[in-house]
Design a protein around this motif. Structure first.
Motif, PDB file in Angstrom:
ATOM      1  N   CYS A   2       0.876  -1.174   0.000  1.00 47.77           N
ATOM      2  CA  CYS A   2       0.000   0.000   0.000  1.00 47.77           C
ATOM      3  C   CYS A   2       0.909   1.217   0.000  1.00 47.77           C
ATOM      4  O   CYS A   2       1.526   1.543   1.011  1.00 47.77           O
ATOM      5  CB  CYS A   2      -0.914   0.001   1.227  1.00 47.77           C
ATOM      6  SG  CYS A   2      -2.000   1.445   1.317  1.00 47.77           S
ATOM      7  N   TYR A 103      -7.554   3.178  -1.656  1.00 50.15           N
ATOM      8  CA  TYR A 103      -6.116   3.068  -1.873  1.00 50.15           C
ATOM      9  C   TYR A 103      -5.839   2.700  -3.325  1.00 50.15           C
ATOM     10  O   TYR A 103      -6.658   2.087  -4.004  1.00 50.15           O
ATOM     11  CB  TYR A 103      -5.478   2.068  -0.906  1.00 50.15           C
ATOM     12  CG  TYR A 103      -5.772   0.605  -1.179  1.00 50.15           C
ATOM     13  CD1 TYR A 103      -4.912  -0.168  -1.958  1.00 50.15           C
ATOM     14  CD2 TYR A 103      -6.907  -0.012  -0.656  1.00 50.15           C
ATOM     15  CE1 TYR A 103      -5.183  -1.504  -2.216  1.00 50.15           C
ATOM     16  CE2 TYR A 103      -7.181  -1.349  -0.904  1.00 50.15           C
ATOM     17  CZ  TYR A 103      -6.304  -2.089  -1.683  1.00 50.15           C
ATOM     18  OH  TYR A 103      -6.578  -3.410  -1.950  1.00 50.15           O
ATOM     19  N   THR A 150       0.111  -4.989   5.765  1.00 56.73           N
ATOM     20  CA  THR A 150      -0.452  -5.601   4.565  1.00 56.73           C
ATOM     21  C   THR A 150      -0.602  -7.112   4.753  1.00 56.73           C
ATOM     22  O   THR A 150       0.054  -7.716   5.604  1.00 56.73           O
ATOM     23  CB  THR A 150       0.426  -5.339   3.323  1.00 56.73           C
ATOM     24  OG1 THR A 150       1.684  -6.015   3.473  1.00 56.73           O
ATOM     25  CG2 THR A 150       0.642  -3.862   3.125  1.00 56.73           C
TER      26      THR A 150
END
Length: 227
Positions: A2, A103, A150
């Motif tokens: 991310c 995102y 993540t």
């Protein structure tokens, strides 16, 4: 991974959504292209109260010699946070939730990479699981910094990337922000992919590739192979 995200809710919405008791984040603005090293708002629990505070995105461990973080510190893999020196001691009491409206991830298509935006179907702001640390410099100023956790992707996310940020539901947020909760098995059980059926993705403008670019146009769906 991310590496970019958005936060487009009003501050009052964020305060209500995350049950924030004290807002210490000054100068809040909607942001459409949040990048590493930016100061980002995140929620933590202080003396039983949820506080919104600013953190530098890119973890600087307290033991860092120079106060610098590497680019790799913007994310922490859920599978190894109990092993990596920079993260393994943070899960006990240094947990945060980062408000996020969507995102970005990139997929190689043709001769270039196409950015995609991931959102909840509801288009509401949600919470990402994170960890933080504090580093004190020679001048005694404290750097508050963070990383986003993540995990493996769900069926939607894997179309674009082999990782996705950990999105917490309401119960997960409560457990993650509970400073009395030190059950590592329970905490790590939260670090899973979000349900596929509750998310959507669509291609967006390649203008998001440049961190200086901001504005609502960045989160609008575009026709593939457009600029």
């Amino acid at each position: 991974m991310c590496g970019r995200f958005t936060l487009t809710s009003d501050i009052d919405e964020i305060v209500e959504l995350f049950d924030i008791g004290r807002n210490e984040f000054e100068g809040y603005q909607r942001r459409y292209n949040i990048a590493p090293t930016n100061i980002v708002p995140a929620v933590l629990t202080v003396d039983g109260e949820r506080v919104l505070r600013g953190f530098k995105w890119g973890l600087v461990p307290f033991w860092s010699k120079d106060g610098k973080s590497s680019y790799s510190m913007i994310n922490a893999r859920a599978e190894s946070i109990l092993k990596k020196p920079a993260f393994r001691n943070l899960i006990d009491r240094k947990r945060i939730v980062l408000p996020c409206s969507g995102y970005y991830e990139w997929r190689k298509e043709g001769s270039g990479k196409q950015p995609y935006l991931f959102q909840l179907n509801s288009e509401k702001t949600f919470g990402l699981a994170g960890l933080y640390d504090t580093w004190e410099g020679p001048d005694k100023n404290t750097v508050w910094s963070c990383t986003i956790i993540t995990t493996s992707p769900n069926e939607l996310a894997e179309k674009v990337h082999d990782r996705m940020p950990v999105i917490l539901n309401e119960n997960g947020i409560d457990l993650w922000l509970d400073t009395n909760n030190m059950d590592k098995d329970l905490l790590t059980s939260l670090l899973t992919s979000y349900p596929t059926e509750e998310m959507k993705l669509f291609p967006v403008s390649k203008a998001v590739n440049y961190v200086k670019n901001q504005g609502e146009d960045l989160i609008k769906e575009v026709v593939l192979n457009s600029k």
